[in-house]
Write a protein that holds these residues in place. Sequence first.
Motif, PDB file in Angstrom:
ATOM      1  N   GLU A   1      -2.530   6.464  -3.819  1.00  0.00           N
ATOM      2  CA  GLU A   1      -3.668   6.468  -2.905  1.00  0.00           C
ATOM      3  C   GLU A   1      -4.855   7.216  -3.497  1.00  0.00           C
ATOM      4  O   GLU A   1      -5.918   7.278  -2.886  1.00  0.00           O
ATOM      5  CB  GLU A   1      -3.276   7.120  -1.577  1.00  0.00           C
TER       6      GLU A   1
ATOM      7  N   HIS B   1       0.816  -1.223   0.000  1.00  0.00           N
ATOM      8  CA  HIS B   1       0.000   0.000   0.000  1.00  0.00           C
ATOM      9  C   HIS B   1       0.844   1.264   0.000  1.00  0.00           C
ATOM     10  O   HIS B   1       0.360   2.334  -0.386  1.00  0.00           O
ATOM     11  CB  HIS B   1      -0.957  -0.008   1.202  1.00  0.00           C
TER      12      HIS B   1
ATOM     13  N   ALA C   1     -12.399   1.842  -6.212  1.00  0.00           N
ATOM     14  CA  ALA C   1     -12.453   2.634  -4.980  1.00  0.00           C
ATOM     15  C   ALA C   1     -13.901   2.824  -4.547  1.00  0.00           C
ATOM     16  O   ALA C   1     -14.531   3.826  -4.892  1.00  0.00           O
ATOM     17  CB  ALA C   1     -11.767   3.985  -5.173  1.00  0.00           C
TER      18      ALA C   1
ATOM     19  N   SER D   1      -4.292   2.430   1.004  1.00  0.00           N
ATOM     20  CA  SER D   1      -5.192   1.695   0.115  1.00  0.00           C
ATOM     21  C   SER D   1      -5.313   0.288   0.675  1.00  0.00           C
ATOM     22  O   SER D   1      -4.685  -0.046   1.686  1.00  0.00           O
ATOM     23  CB  SER D   1      -4.650   1.670  -1.320  1.00  0.00           C
TER      24      SER D   1
ATOM     25  N   CYS E   1     -11.383   4.761  -0.917  1.00  0.00           N
ATOM     26  CA  CYS E   1     -10.007   4.266  -0.978  1.00  0.00           C
ATOM     27  C   CYS E   1      -9.906   3.140  -2.011  1.00  0.00           C
ATOM     28  O   CYS E   1     -10.844   2.370  -2.195  1.00  0.00           O
ATOM     29  CB  CYS E   1      -9.558   3.737   0.385  1.00  0.00           C
ATOM     30  N   GLY E   2      -8.757   3.025  -2.631  1.00  0.00           N
ATOM     31  CA  GLY E   2      -8.567   2.019  -3.658  1.00  0.00           C
ATOM     32  C   GLY E   2      -8.422   0.620  -3.091  1.00  0.00           C
ATOM     33  O   GLY E   2      -7.727   0.410  -2.107  1.00  0.00           O
TER      34      GLY E   2
END
Length: 279
Positions: A22, A17, A79, A99, A63-64
């Motif tokens: 992000e 991450h 996301a 993420s 968020c991804g």
Amino acid sequence: MTQGISRLDLPRAFPDHTQLPESDGTFVKNFQEHPQSIFLTDSLTPILQQRHPDGYYAIGQDCGIYWRETDPPEQGAEAPDWFYVPNVPPLLNGQIRRSYVLWREFITPLIALEFASGDGSVERDRTPLAQNNPPTRPGKFWVYENILRIPYYGIFLVVTGTLEMYHLVNGFYEPLPPNERGHYPVNPLGVELGVWEGNYQNQAQRWLRWWDRDGNLLLTGREEAEQERQRTQQAEQRAQESEQARLNAIAQLQKFGLNAQQIAQALNLSIEQVQNIMQ
């Protein structure tokens, strides 16, 4: 290096991450999106704390979720506007999550929600992943159903204030019918999701909200504090009214010439109580 032994080229490790973007650089699509996410998280937190006393769960808001490596990396992520992942640490090695990387943690979210500014066609897109080069970006619905395999998927149409819910059954999304209250049960959490009309964050409109399995609305921290304030205020008002009623009753009995002991007997009070009130 020993002569005669060639260098071994190992494949690079999958990124985590901290090595993935992000954000994809897009704007938040409407003013309701962030308050709506906070609304959902705030009221659900007591339920999640009961289910996860160790604190092992994560909430994502726009968020991804990375599910494949692509170039650019954002093409391999979706996301959701709000999602919940059980049994994962809220921090990774002491760092705030940027993420959610599926190939690092393997646990899929239990529920994902999209707050659609349009008609929901993007959120219902079932376009499959094409095996061309470069591969065509698949539709959001297809990814959630076939790759991420998220058990519960909701599409909230912000303009109309309506909610569509899907449940993964035998590998395919089926529309989840509402119950008699018009809510959609999320059984693993013991809650129901539905639409509530009211004012939040200075916006009077329709919002997604949680109820418990008995149909009781799950309150935010501010709502609970306001409810407690009202209960205290009502209790104080009842106490004042009761005290005033005693004063009126004592005054009436005094007019008939009753003394403190007689008044105490008539009102089922102690003599001390009557004397204190008469002072």
